[in-house]
Design an enzyme around this catalytic site. Structure first.
Site, PDB file in Angstrom:
ATOM      1  N   ASP A  36     -19.308 -26.860  -0.160  1.00 50.68           N
ATOM      2  CA  ASP A  36     -17.623 -27.052   0.131  1.00 50.68           C
ATOM      3  C   ASP A  36     -16.750 -26.213  -1.012  1.00 50.68           C
ATOM      4  OD1 ASP A  36     -18.693 -28.990   1.969  1.00 50.68           O
ATOM      5  OD2 ASP A  36     -18.665 -30.693   0.153  1.00 50.68           O
ATOM      6  N   GLU A 210     -14.085 -31.019  13.772  1.00 49.84           N
ATOM      7  CA  GLU A 210     -15.127 -32.080  13.205  1.00 49.84           C
ATOM      8  C   GLU A 210     -14.576 -32.444  11.824  1.00 49.84           C
ATOM      9  OE1 GLU A 210     -17.758 -33.342  14.649  1.00 49.84           O
ATOM     10  OE2 GLU A 210     -18.515 -34.485  12.827  1.00 49.84           O
ATOM     11  N   GLU A 329     -19.398 -13.883 -21.437  1.00 49.85           N
ATOM     12  CA  GLU A 329     -20.165 -15.053 -21.512  1.00 49.85           C
ATOM     13  C   GLU A 329     -21.482 -14.793 -20.976  1.00 49.85           C
ATOM     14  OE1 GLU A 329     -19.098 -17.515 -23.466  1.00 49.85           O
ATOM     15  OE2 GLU A 329     -17.414 -16.394 -23.575  1.00 49.85           O
ATOM     16  N   GLU A 331     -23.266 -17.024 -19.182  1.00 49.17           N
ATOM     17  CA  GLU A 331     -23.143 -17.805 -17.953  1.00 49.17           C
ATOM     18  C   GLU A 331     -22.236 -17.134 -17.032  1.00 49.17           C
ATOM     19  OE1 GLU A 331     -22.093 -18.773 -20.790  1.00 49.17           O
ATOM     20  OE2 GLU A 331     -20.136 -19.758 -20.645  1.00 49.17           O
TER      21      GLU A 331
END
Ligand code: FUB
Length: 450
Positions: A36, A210, A329, A331
């Site tokens: 999402d 939907e 970083e 990450e």
């Protein structure tokens, strides 16, 4: 989640022309399952708000929301989870599809989650002064509740903000300028076949709509991009001359692809390009309840139409280069194998749970005429190992090797440096981790010196 990418590289190679790089960069997050996507562009970065499908999820087992960011659409920084079910004292389950918007110096994150008191899905709103949080419940109760899901918020040029949501219906309310209250009641947008396409074989749902609306405005035209038909879903869109319609169905954006029976779209413009975010089940172990977020670049037609966009393993091209001479970083990652991330005692996050042969990839690194040394912030409760700096692939040319010693603890940090030679121009950098058995060391950040 421990996993290795050989399978992913092979499978995604079938979906797309062979990329120059040695690994697939879609899905853009590879160390946990995400779903999402909701992108937000702010101050030269794109922030990406997602859900988190738990490992082993069998029915949308989702307890927290996650934040990622990028300055180039290919290297994504993991900001962890600044919002979870416990952030809402009234929520009991289902950290589902939300969206964050910016207004007047604050970030508002609208999310659907289950109201413990009623057992129904409701829309909550969290707020923060920073795009990466921490976020807290803005009002201490649901903002709106009718058992339906998937909020999207759009602020029109005149300052009027709209909150849309729905499944099986499509609703909106006019938000007040404080973004945490609204005027008037929830209003239903008529789901007509001219507005939202024709579905066959489902008498209770005659249109394609939907769930997962994503509303925005471009060149005076209002767009509603949504998940169509179930199941499996595809992504379709409608346009309108105003924020509440009347809507005209415009067709398919992304066909049913990618082994997840849901899909969920988010669209932004960034650094001169247009980008379409979605999810699929492309990671190992992936599927309808273990999804992953991916991105593709696209161009609007001259009439404002959105082209058909297919899922690829290569993803978007780099929208910018990465500067290795500023602190990066650990990450911040384009692709990886084997690693995980966790909170670092020094602040932010780190790459951890590193074992021999694991690696991270950073794309489009602008080395220029070549750095002379590499520095990394590291910690190890064992005897450490080596960071191999490789160009172009996990077995590419080694331009540096940095020894990481044991430091006495996984959060006992030290700085190590090593010499570098042969890294010039703009190239993909692989940090390949080597050592003995078991976990080797953690990496908080790294930087090259010219
Ligand atoms: O992730 C849970 C639900 O699945 C979302 O709310 C829907 O949009 C679908 O993606």
């Amino acid at each position: 989640m421990r996993r290795h990418l050989a399978w992913l590289v092979a499978v995604m190679g079938l979906l797309a022309p062979s990329p120059v790089t040695a690994s697939a960069d879609n899905p853009i997050v590879q160390h946990i399952y995400t779903a999402d996507p909701a992108p937000l562009v702010h101050n030269g970065r794109v922030y990406l708000y997602t859900g988190h499908d738990e490992d082993g999820s069998t029915n949308f087992t989702m307890r927290e929301w996650r934040v990622w960011s990028s300055a180039d659409m290919v290297n994504w920084t993991d900001h962890g989870s600044p919002l979870n079910l416990a952030s809402f004292s009234w929520a009991s389950a289902n950290a589902w599809a939300g969206q964050t918007v910016y207004r007047d110096g604050r970030f508002y994150w609208y999310v659907p989650t289950t109201n413990r008191a009623t057992g129904r899905m409701a829309i909550g709103v969290a707020v923060s002064d920073s795009p990466t949080g921490p976020f807290h419940d803005a009002i201490g109760r649901p903002l709106v509740e009718n058992g339906e899901i998937d909020p999207t918020v759009f602020v029109d040029d005149n300052g009027q903000a709209y909150l849309y949501w729905g499944n099986p219906n499509l609703w909106y309310v006019r938000l007040n300028a404080d973004m945490v209250s609204y005027s008037g009641g929830p209003t239903q947008i008529p789901l007509t076949t001219s507005g939202f396409g024709t579905r066959t074989g489902n008498a209770s749902r005659p249109t394609l709509f939907e769930e997962a609306p994503w509303v925005f405005k471009r060149n005076g035209l209002y767009y509603n991009v949504f998940a169509a038909r179930c199941c499996s879903e595809f992504i379709a869109y409608s346009t309108a001359p105003g924020p509440t319609g009347p809507w005209t169905y415009r067709g398919t954006v992304m066909p049913t692809q990618g082994s997840s029976f849901t899909n969920h779209a988010g669209i932004v413009d960034f650094k001169g390009g247009s980008y379409f975010f979605y999810h699929n089940g492309a990671l190992p172990g992936g599927g309808g309840y273990t999804r992953s977020v991916a991105v593709e670049k696209f161009s609007y037609g001259s009439d404002g139409s959105i082209p058909t966009i297919n899922m690829t393993g290569s993803g978007a091209p780099a929208a910018d280069t990465l500067n290795p001479f500023t602190r990066q970083e650990a990450e911040t990652i384009a692709a990886e194998s084997g690693i995980e991330t966790e909170a670092a005692s020094e602040g932010g996050r780190e790459v951890g749970f590193i074992e021999n042969g694991d690696w991270t990839k950073v794309r489009s690194v602008a080395f220029g005429s070549g750095p002379r040394s590499f520095t990394a912030r590291v910690a190890s409760a064992t005897s450490g190992g080596t960071i191999e700096l490789r160009l172009g692939g996990t077995s590419g040319t080694v331009v540096g090797r940095c020894t990481v010693p044991g430091t006495g603890g996984w959060q006992t940090w030290t700085t190590v440096s090593c010499s570098v030679s042969g890294a010039t121009g703009t190239q993909d950098l692989y940090l390949r981790f080597a050592g003995g058995s078991g976990y080797l060391f953690n990496v908080n950040w790294w930087q090259f010196t010219a």
